[in-house]
Design a protein around this motif. Structure first.
Motif, PDB file in Angstrom:
ATOM      1  N   PHE A  20       0.781  -1.112   0.040  1.00  0.00           N
ATOM      2  CA  PHE A  20      -0.099  -0.116  -0.011  1.00  0.00           C
ATOM      3  C   PHE A  20       0.825   1.178   0.163  1.00  0.00           C
ATOM      4  N   VAL A  21       1.642   1.260   1.068  1.00  0.00           N
ATOM      5  CA  VAL A  21       2.645   2.596   1.105  1.00  0.00           C
ATOM      6  C   VAL A  21       3.431   2.686  -0.115  1.00  0.00           C
ATOM      7  N   MET A  22       4.240   1.837  -0.651  1.00  0.00           N
ATOM      8  CA  MET A  22       5.123   1.771  -1.817  1.00  0.00           C
ATOM      9  C   MET A  22       4.194   2.180  -2.863  1.00  0.00           C
ATOM     10  N   THR A  23       3.137   1.529  -3.452  1.00  0.00           N
ATOM     11  CA  THR A  23       2.337   1.964  -4.440  1.00  0.00           C
ATOM     12  C   THR A  23       1.781   3.293  -4.255  1.00  0.00           C
ATOM     13  N   VAL A  24       1.235   3.817  -3.106  1.00  0.00           N
ATOM     14  CA  VAL A  24       0.636   5.120  -2.925  1.00  0.00           C
ATOM     15  C   VAL A  24       1.871   6.148  -3.297  1.00  0.00           C
ATOM     16  N   VAL A  25       2.905   6.029  -2.942  1.00  0.00           N
ATOM     17  CA  VAL A  25       4.315   6.669  -2.939  1.00  0.00           C
ATOM     18  C   VAL A  25       4.627   6.818  -4.121  1.00  0.00           C
ATOM     19  N   PHE A  26       5.228   5.859  -4.830  1.00  0.00           N
ATOM     20  CA  PHE A  26       6.170   5.517  -5.869  1.00  0.00           C
ATOM     21  C   PHE A  26       5.281   5.465  -7.331  1.00  0.00           C
ATOM     22  N   LEU A  27       3.995   5.012  -7.246  1.00  0.00           N
ATOM     23  CA  LEU A  27       3.395   4.956  -8.507  1.00  0.00           C
ATOM     24  C   LEU A  27       3.242   6.149  -9.009  1.00  0.00           C
ATOM     25  N   PRO A  28       2.562   7.221  -8.298  1.00  0.00           N
ATOM     26  CA  PRO A  28       2.589   8.539  -8.826  1.00  0.00           C
ATOM     27  C   PRO A  28       3.515   9.263  -9.102  1.00  0.00           C
ATOM     28  N   VAL A  29       4.725   8.997  -8.751  1.00  0.00           N
ATOM     29  CA  VAL A  29       6.011   9.501  -8.970  1.00  0.00           C
ATOM     30  C   VAL A  29       6.320   9.331 -10.456  1.00  0.00           C
ATOM     31  N   GLU A  30       6.372   7.892 -10.658  1.00  0.00           N
ATOM     32  CA  GLU A  30       6.453   7.459 -12.259  1.00  0.00           C
ATOM     33  C   GLU A  30       5.521   7.690 -12.972  1.00  0.00           C
ATOM     34  N   ARG A  31       4.396   7.889 -12.954  1.00  0.00           N
ATOM     35  CA  ARG A  31       3.280   8.218 -13.772  1.00  0.00           C
ATOM     36  C   ARG A  31       3.454   9.696 -14.034  1.00  0.00           C
ATOM     37  N   PHE A  32       3.741  10.756 -13.080  1.00  0.00           N
ATOM     38  CA  PHE A  32       3.644  12.064 -13.175  1.00  0.00           C
ATOM     39  C   PHE A  32       5.064  12.504 -13.882  1.00  0.00           C
TER      40      PHE A  32
ATOM     41  N   ASP B 259       6.791   6.086 -22.316  1.00  0.00           N
ATOM     42  CA  ASP B 259       6.133   5.330 -22.995  1.00  0.00           C
ATOM     43  C   ASP B 259       5.935   3.680 -22.128  1.00  0.00           C
ATOM     44  N   GLN B 260       6.699   3.777 -20.957  1.00  0.00           N
ATOM     45  CA  GLN B 260       6.901   2.697 -20.259  1.00  0.00           C
ATOM     46  C   GLN B 260       5.494   2.376 -19.267  1.00  0.00           C
ATOM     47  N   LYS B 261       4.903   1.378 -19.438  1.00  0.00           N
ATOM     48  CA  LYS B 261       3.495   1.108 -18.762  1.00  0.00           C
ATOM     49  C   LYS B 261       3.918   0.324 -17.309  1.00  0.00           C
ATOM     50  N   THR B 262       2.806   0.786 -16.345  1.00  0.00           N
ATOM     51  CA  THR B 262       2.984   0.159 -15.251  1.00  0.00           C
ATOM     52  C   THR B 262       3.012  -1.382 -15.242  1.00  0.00           C
ATOM     53  N   PHE B 263       2.264  -1.991 -15.976  1.00  0.00           N
ATOM     54  CA  PHE B 263       2.143  -3.490 -16.377  1.00  0.00           C
ATOM     55  C   PHE B 263       2.966  -3.895 -17.457  1.00  0.00           C
ATOM     56  N   ARG B 264       4.341  -3.555 -17.421  1.00  0.00           N
ATOM     57  CA  ARG B 264       5.418  -3.773 -18.535  1.00  0.00           C
ATOM     58  C   ARG B 264       5.981  -5.123 -18.527  1.00  0.00           C
ATOM     59  N   PRO B 265       6.709  -5.560 -19.494  1.00  0.00           N
ATOM     60  CA  PRO B 265       7.159  -7.059 -19.644  1.00  0.00           C
ATOM     61  C   PRO B 265       7.747  -7.411 -18.172  1.00  0.00           C
ATOM     62  N   GLN B 266       7.372  -8.757 -17.778  1.00  0.00           N
ATOM     63  CA  GLN B 266       7.979  -9.434 -16.519  1.00  0.00           C
ATOM     64  C   GLN B 266       7.492  -8.600 -15.260  1.00  0.00           C
ATOM     65  N   TRP B 267       6.571  -7.767 -15.318  1.00  0.00           N
ATOM     66  CA  TRP B 267       6.280  -7.019 -14.182  1.00  0.00           C
ATOM     67  C   TRP B 267       5.521  -8.279 -12.935  1.00  0.00           C
ATOM     68  N   THR B 268       5.067  -9.306 -13.529  1.00  0.00           N
ATOM     69  CA  THR B 268       4.454 -10.435 -12.728  1.00  0.00           C
ATOM     70  C   THR B 268       5.672 -10.934 -11.971  1.00  0.00           C
ATOM     71  N   THR B 269       6.770 -11.105 -12.660  1.00  0.00           N
ATOM     72  CA  THR B 269       7.803 -11.762 -11.903  1.00  0.00           C
ATOM     73  C   THR B 269       8.173 -10.929 -10.859  1.00  0.00           C
ATOM     74  N   ASP B 270       8.511  -9.606 -11.018  1.00  0.00           N
ATOM     75  CA  ASP B 270       9.082  -8.806 -10.062  1.00  0.00           C
ATOM     76  C   ASP B 270       7.887  -8.626  -8.930  1.00  0.00           C
ATOM     77  N   LEU B 271       6.652  -8.667  -9.259  1.00  0.00           N
ATOM     78  CA  LEU B 271       5.310  -8.806  -8.108  1.00  0.00           C
ATOM     79  C   LEU B 271       5.685 -10.017  -7.237  1.00  0.00           C
ATOM     80  N   PHE B 272       5.779 -11.281  -7.831  1.00  0.00           N
ATOM     81  CA  PHE B 272       5.949 -12.344  -7.071  1.00  0.00           C
ATOM     82  C   PHE B 272       7.124 -12.192  -6.164  1.00  0.00           C
ATOM     83  N   TYR B 273       8.101 -11.789  -6.708  1.00  0.00           N
ATOM     84  CA  TYR B 273       9.474 -11.563  -5.772  1.00  0.00           C
ATOM     85  C   TYR B 273       8.840 -10.758  -4.403  1.00  0.00           C
TER      86      TYR B 273
END
Length: 372
Positions: free
Chosen positions: A130-142, A148-162
Protein backbone atom coordinates in the motif's frame (compact mmCIF):
# COMPACT_ATOMS: atom_id res chain seq x y z
CA UNK A 1 1.20 -15.83 -12.38
CA UNK A 2 3.02 -14.93 -15.62
CA UNK A 3 2.48 -11.89 -17.83
CA UNK A 4 0.73 -14.13 -20.37
CA UNK A 5 -1.64 -15.60 -17.77
CA UNK A 6 -2.50 -12.14 -16.43
CA UNK A 7 -3.20 -10.98 -19.98
CA UNK A 8 -5.50 -13.96 -20.61
CA UNK A 9 -7.40 -13.40 -17.36
CA UNK A 10 -7.71 -9.62 -17.37
CA UNK A 11 -6.54 -8.31 -20.72
CA UNK A 12 -8.59 -7.16 -23.69
CA UNK A 13 -8.23 -5.12 -26.84
CA UNK A 14 -9.78 -1.98 -25.35
CA UNK A 15 -7.60 1.11 -24.70
CA UNK A 16 -6.18 1.71 -21.24
CA UNK A 17 -6.05 5.50 -20.97
CA UNK A 18 -7.99 7.64 -18.51
CA UNK A 19 -11.75 7.34 -18.85
CA UNK A 20 -11.79 3.79 -20.29
CA UNK A 21 -12.36 1.93 -17.02
CA UNK A 22 -8.92 0.30 -17.05
CA UNK A 23 -7.42 2.43 -14.28
CA UNK A 24 -10.54 2.22 -12.13
CA UNK A 25 -10.70 -1.54 -12.74
CA UNK A 26 -7.09 -2.27 -11.78
CA UNK A 27 -7.41 0.07 -8.79
CA UNK A 28 -10.55 -1.79 -7.74
CA UNK A 29 -8.67 -5.10 -7.75
CA UNK A 30 -5.77 -3.51 -5.85
CA UNK A 31 -8.00 -2.11 -3.09
CA UNK A 32 -10.06 -5.29 -3.04
CA UNK A 33 -6.91 -7.32 -2.32
CA UNK A 34 -5.89 -4.88 0.42
CA UNK A 35 -9.34 -4.95 2.04
CA UNK A 36 -9.78 -8.71 1.86
CA UNK A 37 -6.22 -9.39 3.00
CA UNK A 38 -6.59 -6.94 5.87
CA UNK A 39 -9.85 -8.56 6.99
CA UNK A 40 -8.17 -11.97 6.92
CA UNK A 41 -5.37 -10.63 9.12
CA UNK A 42 -7.95 -9.50 11.69
CA UNK A 43 -9.57 -12.95 11.63
CA UNK A 44 -6.33 -14.93 11.88
CA UNK A 45 -3.69 -12.68 13.48
CA UNK A 46 -1.82 -15.61 14.99
CA UNK A 47 -1.32 -17.21 11.59
CA UNK A 48 -1.04 -14.28 9.18
CA UNK A 49 0.69 -11.44 11.07
CA UNK A 50 4.21 -10.84 12.37
CA UNK A 51 4.40 -11.23 16.17
CA UNK A 52 6.85 -8.34 16.63
CA UNK A 53 4.60 -5.97 14.71
CA UNK A 54 1.20 -6.74 16.24
CA UNK A 55 1.60 -4.65 19.38
CA UNK A 56 2.70 -1.57 17.46
CA UNK A 57 -0.17 -1.17 15.00
CA UNK A 58 -2.47 1.85 15.48
CA UNK A 59 -5.57 -0.28 15.15
CA UNK A 60 -8.00 2.60 14.66
CA UNK A 61 -6.07 3.72 11.58
CA UNK A 62 -5.61 0.14 10.34
CA UNK A 63 -9.35 -0.52 10.59
CA UNK A 64 -10.12 2.71 8.73
CA UNK A 65 -7.67 1.73 5.98
CA UNK A 66 -9.35 -1.66 5.59
CA UNK A 67 -12.84 -0.12 5.47
CA UNK A 68 -11.69 2.55 3.03
CA UNK A 69 -10.10 -0.08 0.79
CA UNK A 70 -13.36 -2.05 0.72
CA UNK A 71 -15.40 1.01 -0.23
CA UNK A 72 -12.91 2.02 -2.95
CA UNK A 73 -12.86 -1.52 -4.35
CA UNK A 74 -16.64 -1.53 -4.76
CA UNK A 75 -17.00 2.05 -6.04
CA UNK A 76 -14.10 1.86 -8.50
CA UNK A 77 -15.25 -1.56 -9.66
CA UNK A 78 -18.72 -0.18 -10.37
CA UNK A 79 -17.20 2.68 -12.38
CA UNK A 80 -15.06 0.26 -14.38
CA UNK A 81 -18.07 -1.93 -15.03
CA UNK A 82 -19.92 1.01 -16.51
CA UNK A 83 -17.05 2.14 -18.72
CA UNK A 84 -15.51 -1.11 -19.94
CA UNK A 85 -17.04 -3.78 -22.17
CA UNK A 86 -15.16 -6.65 -20.56
CA UNK A 87 -16.18 -6.73 -16.90
CA UNK A 88 -13.57 -9.07 -15.41
CA UNK A 89 -11.64 -6.35 -13.57
CA UNK A 90 -14.83 -4.83 -12.21
CA UNK A 91 -16.25 -8.18 -11.12
CA UNK A 92 -12.95 -9.22 -9.48
CA UNK A 93 -12.52 -5.97 -7.57
CA UNK A 94 -16.14 -5.76 -6.42
CA UNK A 95 -16.14 -9.45 -5.43
CA UNK A 96 -13.04 -9.01 -3.29
CA UNK A 97 -14.56 -5.94 -1.66
CA UNK A 98 -17.85 -7.71 -0.95
CA UNK A 99 -16.06 -10.79 0.43
CA UNK A 100 -14.05 -8.56 2.75
CA UNK A 101 -17.25 -6.84 3.93
CA UNK A 102 -19.07 -10.16 4.43
CA UNK A 103 -16.34 -11.52 6.72
CA UNK A 104 -16.41 -8.36 8.82
CA UNK A 105 -14.03 -5.96 7.10
CA UNK A 106 -12.26 -3.56 9.41
CA UNK A 107 -14.84 -4.16 12.16
CA UNK A 108 -13.69 -7.73 12.80
CA UNK A 109 -12.96 -8.08 16.54
CA UNK A 110 -9.49 -9.21 17.54
CA UNK A 111 -8.90 -11.94 20.14
CA UNK A 112 -7.91 -10.71 23.60
CA UNK A 113 -4.51 -12.41 23.32
CA UNK A 114 -2.47 -13.93 20.50
CA UNK A 115 0.15 -16.35 21.79
CA UNK A 116 1.81 -17.53 18.59
CA UNK A 117 5.51 -16.76 18.18
CA UNK A 118 5.52 -17.31 14.42
CA UNK A 119 3.35 -15.92 11.66
CA UNK A 120 3.26 -15.17 7.96
CA UNK A 121 4.01 -11.58 7.04
CA UNK A 122 0.73 -10.92 5.22
CA UNK A 123 0.28 -7.77 7.30
CA UNK A 124 3.79 -6.54 6.36
CA UNK A 125 3.20 -7.38 2.71
CA UNK A 126 -0.12 -5.50 2.56
CA UNK A 127 1.17 -2.42 4.39
CA UNK A 128 4.36 -2.19 2.34
CA UNK A 129 2.45 -2.77 -0.90
CA UNK A 130 0.00 0.00 0.00
CA UNK A 131 2.66 2.54 1.06
CA UNK A 132 5.07 1.86 -1.81
CA UNK A 133 2.29 1.94 -4.41
CA UNK A 134 0.78 5.14 -3.07
CA UNK A 135 4.19 6.85 -2.87
CA UNK A 136 6.06 5.61 -5.94
CA UNK A 137 3.40 4.85 -8.57
CA UNK A 138 2.32 8.53 -8.85
CA UNK A 139 6.00 9.55 -8.96
CA UNK A 140 6.55 7.30 -11.97
CA UNK A 141 3.32 8.28 -13.70
CA UNK A 142 3.74 12.06 -13.32
CA UNK A 143 7.53 12.36 -13.81
CA UNK A 144 8.61 9.30 -15.83
CA UNK A 145 12.08 8.77 -17.24
CA UNK A 146 10.50 6.66 -19.98
CA UNK A 147 7.04 8.11 -20.74
CA UNK A 148 6.07 5.13 -22.91
CA UNK A 149 6.84 2.61 -20.15
CA UNK A 150 3.65 1.08 -18.74
CA UNK A 151 2.94 0.07 -15.16
CA UNK A 152 2.20 -3.46 -16.37
CA UNK A 153 5.39 -3.73 -18.42
CA UNK A 154 7.16 -6.97 -19.48
CA UNK A 155 8.09 -9.25 -16.55
CA UNK A 156 6.15 -7.18 -14.02
CA UNK A 157 4.45 -10.32 -12.69
CA UNK A 158 7.87 -11.86 -11.95
CA UNK A 159 8.90 -8.82 -9.93
CA UNK A 160 5.56 -8.68 -8.13
CA UNK A 161 5.99 -12.36 -7.22
CA UNK A 162 9.40 -11.48 -5.75
CA UNK A 163 7.73 -8.71 -3.75
CA UNK A 164 5.26 -11.24 -2.33
CA UNK A 165 7.85 -14.00 -1.83
CA UNK A 166 10.21 -11.76 0.14
CA UNK A 167 7.50 -10.29 2.38
CA UNK A 168 5.41 -13.27 3.46
CA UNK A 169 8.38 -15.14 5.01
CA UNK A 170 9.68 -11.91 6.60
CA UNK A 171 10.09 -13.57 10.00
CA UNK A 172 12.24 -16.38 8.58
CA UNK A 173 14.34 -13.92 6.57
CA UNK A 174 14.86 -11.77 9.68
CA UNK A 175 15.88 -14.84 11.67
CA UNK A 176 18.38 -15.80 8.97
CA UNK A 177 19.83 -12.28 9.05
CA UNK A 178 20.13 -12.25 12.84
CA UNK A 179 22.04 -15.53 13.22
CA UNK A 180 25.44 -14.29 11.94
CA UNK A 181 25.01 -10.98 13.79
CA UNK A 182 24.24 -12.73 17.08
CA UNK A 183 27.37 -14.89 16.84
CA UNK A 184 29.49 -11.92 15.78
CA UNK A 185 28.28 -9.90 18.77
CA UNK A 186 29.70 -12.60 21.06
CA UNK A 187 33.03 -13.12 19.31
CA UNK A 188 33.76 -9.59 18.06
CA UNK A 189 32.11 -7.47 20.72
CA UNK A 190 33.80 -4.17 21.62
CA UNK A 191 31.94 -3.14 24.79
CA UNK A 192 33.30 0.41 25.04
CA UNK A 193 32.39 1.10 21.38
CA UNK A 194 28.87 -0.28 21.74
CA UNK A 195 28.36 1.69 24.97
CA UNK A 196 29.65 4.94 23.45
CA UNK A 197 27.64 4.69 20.22
CA UNK A 198 24.52 3.37 21.92
CA UNK A 199 24.38 6.44 24.17
CA UNK A 200 24.67 8.97 21.35
CA UNK A 201 21.52 10.96 20.40
CA UNK A 202 19.37 9.41 17.69
CA UNK A 203 20.12 12.25 15.25
CA UNK A 204 23.83 11.43 15.51
CA UNK A 205 23.43 7.65 15.52
CA UNK A 206 21.32 7.53 12.34
CA UNK A 207 23.83 9.26 9.99
CA UNK A 208 26.62 7.17 11.53
CA UNK A 209 24.55 4.01 10.96
CA UNK A 210 24.09 4.98 7.30
CA UNK A 211 27.87 5.31 6.85
CA UNK A 212 28.63 2.02 8.66
CA UNK A 213 25.91 0.15 6.76
CA UNK A 214 27.01 1.50 3.38
CA UNK A 215 30.69 0.67 3.95
CA UNK A 216 29.83 -2.93 4.85
CA UNK A 217 27.28 -3.10 2.05
CA UNK A 218 29.89 -1.86 -0.42
CA UNK A 219 32.27 -4.70 0.49
CA UNK A 220 29.48 -7.29 0.32
CA UNK A 221 28.03 -5.90 -2.90
CA UNK A 222 31.42 -5.83 -4.61
CA UNK A 223 32.10 -9.40 -3.49
CA UNK A 224 28.84 -10.50 -5.13
CA UNK A 225 30.10 -8.99 -8.39
CA UNK A 226 33.65 -10.36 -8.28
CA UNK A 227 33.28 -13.85 -6.78
CA UNK A 228 31.79 -16.10 -9.50
CA UNK A 229 29.79 -18.29 -7.11
CA UNK A 230 28.15 -15.25 -5.47
CA UNK A 231 27.56 -13.59 -8.84
CA UNK A 232 25.33 -16.52 -9.84
CA UNK A 233 22.86 -15.30 -7.20
CA UNK A 234 23.31 -11.56 -7.67
CA UNK A 235 22.91 -11.87 -11.45
CA UNK A 236 19.20 -12.46 -10.76
CA UNK A 237 18.90 -8.88 -9.53
CA UNK A 238 20.83 -7.58 -12.53
CA UNK A 239 18.58 -9.42 -14.96
CA UNK A 240 16.12 -6.53 -14.54
CA UNK A 241 15.59 -5.00 -17.97
CA UNK A 242 12.96 -2.42 -17.00
CA UNK A 243 13.57 -0.17 -14.02
CA UNK A 244 10.69 0.78 -11.75
CA UNK A 245 9.83 0.66 -8.06
CA UNK A 246 8.79 -3.00 -7.99
CA UNK A 247 11.81 -4.18 -10.03
CA UNK A 248 14.06 -3.62 -7.02
CA UNK A 249 12.35 -6.56 -5.31
CA UNK A 250 13.96 -9.03 -7.71
CA UNK A 251 16.67 -10.60 -5.53
CA UNK A 252 17.50 -14.23 -4.77
CA UNK A 253 16.97 -15.42 -1.19
CA UNK A 254 20.69 -16.21 -0.85
CA UNK A 255 21.55 -12.68 -1.99
CA UNK A 256 19.11 -11.16 0.51
CA UNK A 257 20.23 -13.26 3.49
CA UNK A 258 23.96 -12.81 2.95
CA UNK A 259 23.81 -9.11 2.14
CA UNK A 260 21.50 -8.11 4.98
CA UNK A 261 23.15 -10.51 7.43
CA UNK A 262 26.66 -9.21 6.72
CA UNK A 263 25.51 -5.59 6.97
CA UNK A 264 23.91 -6.30 10.34
CA UNK A 265 27.20 -7.59 11.83
CA UNK A 266 28.98 -4.20 12.06
CA UNK A 267 25.69 -2.52 12.97
CA UNK A 268 25.49 -4.88 15.98
CA UNK A 269 29.16 -4.44 16.92
CA UNK A 270 28.74 -0.66 16.91
CA UNK A 271 25.85 -1.01 19.34
CA UNK A 272 23.29 1.14 17.56
CA UNK A 273 20.04 1.46 19.48
CA UNK A 274 16.88 -0.35 18.42
CA UNK A 275 15.35 3.00 17.46
CA UNK A 276 18.32 3.71 15.18
CA UNK A 277 18.14 0.26 13.57
CA UNK A 278 14.40 0.74 12.99
CA UNK A 279 15.02 4.23 11.56
CA UNK A 280 17.68 2.90 9.22
CA UNK A 281 15.36 0.09 8.09
CA UNK A 282 12.68 2.62 7.12
CA UNK A 283 15.26 4.84 5.43
CA UNK A 284 16.91 2.07 3.39
CA UNK A 285 13.54 0.60 2.37
CA UNK A 286 12.41 3.88 0.83
CA UNK A 287 15.78 4.94 -0.56
CA UNK A 288 16.57 1.59 -2.18
CA UNK A 289 13.11 1.44 -3.74
CA UNK A 290 13.31 5.03 -4.95
CA UNK A 291 16.67 4.43 -6.64
CA UNK A 292 15.08 1.80 -8.89
CA UNK A 293 12.16 3.99 -9.95
CA UNK A 294 11.46 5.23 -13.47
CA UNK A 295 11.88 8.85 -12.33
CA UNK A 296 13.47 11.56 -14.47
CA UNK A 297 13.84 14.76 -12.37
CA UNK A 298 17.37 15.25 -11.07
CA UNK A 299 18.73 16.98 -7.99
CA UNK A 300 22.06 17.84 -9.60
CA UNK A 301 23.45 19.52 -6.47
CA UNK A 302 22.86 16.28 -4.50
CA UNK A 303 24.45 13.81 -6.95
CA UNK A 304 28.05 14.19 -5.67
CA UNK A 305 26.99 13.46 -2.10
CA UNK A 306 24.05 11.05 -2.19
CA UNK A 307 23.03 8.11 -4.36
CA UNK A 308 20.26 9.19 -6.71
CA UNK A 309 18.06 7.43 -9.26
CA UNK A 310 20.46 8.20 -12.11
CA UNK A 311 23.44 6.98 -10.09
CA UNK A 312 21.89 3.58 -9.38
CA UNK A 313 20.46 3.24 -12.87
CA UNK A 314 24.05 3.27 -14.15
CA UNK A 315 24.80 0.35 -11.82
CA UNK A 316 22.10 -1.59 -13.69
CA UNK A 317 23.10 -0.42 -17.16
CA UNK A 318 23.69 -2.97 -19.93
CA UNK A 319 26.78 -1.05 -20.97
CA UNK A 320 30.35 -2.38 -21.01
CA UNK A 321 31.59 0.94 -19.62
CA UNK A 322 29.31 0.56 -16.61
CA UNK A 323 30.13 -2.99 -15.54
CA UNK A 324 31.05 -3.31 -11.84
CA UNK A 325 30.54 0.34 -10.87
CA UNK A 326 28.47 2.30 -8.32
CA UNK A 327 28.34 -0.34 -5.58
CA UNK A 328 27.38 2.13 -2.84
CA UNK A 329 23.69 2.36 -2.07
CA UNK A 330 23.73 5.65 -0.14
CA UNK A 331 27.04 7.52 -0.36
CA UNK A 332 28.95 7.99 -3.65
CA UNK A 333 32.16 9.00 -1.85
CA UNK A 334 32.70 5.30 -1.09
CA UNK A 335 32.81 4.49 -4.80
CA UNK A 336 35.15 7.42 -5.42
CA UNK A 337 37.38 6.19 -2.60
CA UNK A 338 37.72 2.73 -4.15
CA UNK A 339 37.75 3.75 -7.82
CA UNK A 340 34.32 2.39 -8.82
CA UNK A 341 32.48 5.68 -9.32
CA UNK A 342 30.83 6.13 -12.74
CA UNK A 343 28.36 8.90 -13.60
CA UNK A 344 28.57 10.33 -17.14
CA UNK A 345 27.50 13.95 -17.20
CA UNK A 346 23.79 14.44 -18.00
CA UNK A 347 23.48 10.91 -19.44
CA UNK A 348 21.15 8.02 -18.64
CA UNK A 349 21.64 4.36 -19.59
CA UNK A 350 20.09 3.32 -22.89
CA UNK A 351 19.44 -0.27 -21.75
CA UNK A 352 19.37 -2.28 -18.53
CA UNK A 353 20.21 -5.87 -17.76
CA UNK A 354 23.10 -8.30 -17.97
CA UNK A 355 26.14 -7.91 -20.20
CA UNK A 356 27.47 -11.13 -21.72
CA UNK A 357 25.24 -13.50 -19.73
CA UNK A 358 21.59 -14.26 -19.12
CA UNK A 359 19.23 -15.88 -16.62
CA UNK A 360 15.92 -17.63 -17.31
CA UNK A 361 12.61 -15.80 -16.99
CA UNK A 362 10.23 -16.49 -14.13
CA UNK A 363 10.57 -16.61 -10.34
CA UNK A 364 10.97 -20.37 -9.89
CA UNK A 365 13.39 -20.75 -12.79
CA UNK A 366 15.49 -17.93 -11.36
CA UNK A 367 15.32 -19.43 -7.87
CA UNK A 368 16.93 -22.63 -9.17
CA UNK A 369 19.24 -21.14 -11.81
CA UNK A 370 22.26 -20.41 -9.53
CA UNK A 371 22.39 -24.06 -8.46
CA UNK A 372 22.38 -25.51 -11.98
Amino acid sequence: MSDALFERLFGDSEPGHMGTGWMSGTSSVFFGLLGFGGALCLHFPGLLTLPDARAHYPMTIIRLLIQGSIVLAIVLGAISGLLRQRKVLAVTGVSLGLLAAIIGGGSTPLPDEVHTRFGLGLDWFLLDLFVMTVVFLPVERFWPLHPDQKTFRPQWTTDLFYFVATHLPAQLITLGMMIPASYASRWLAIPWLAHTVGNLPFLIQLPLAIVVADLSQYVTHRAFHTIPFLWRFHAIHHSIETMDWVAGSRSHYVDILLTRGLILIPMTIFGFSQATLAGYLVFVSFHATFCHTDFRPRTIWLEPYFVTVRYHHWHHAADKQAVDVNFAIHLPFIDRLFGTHYLPKDAWPKRYGLVGSSVPHGFFAQLLAPFT
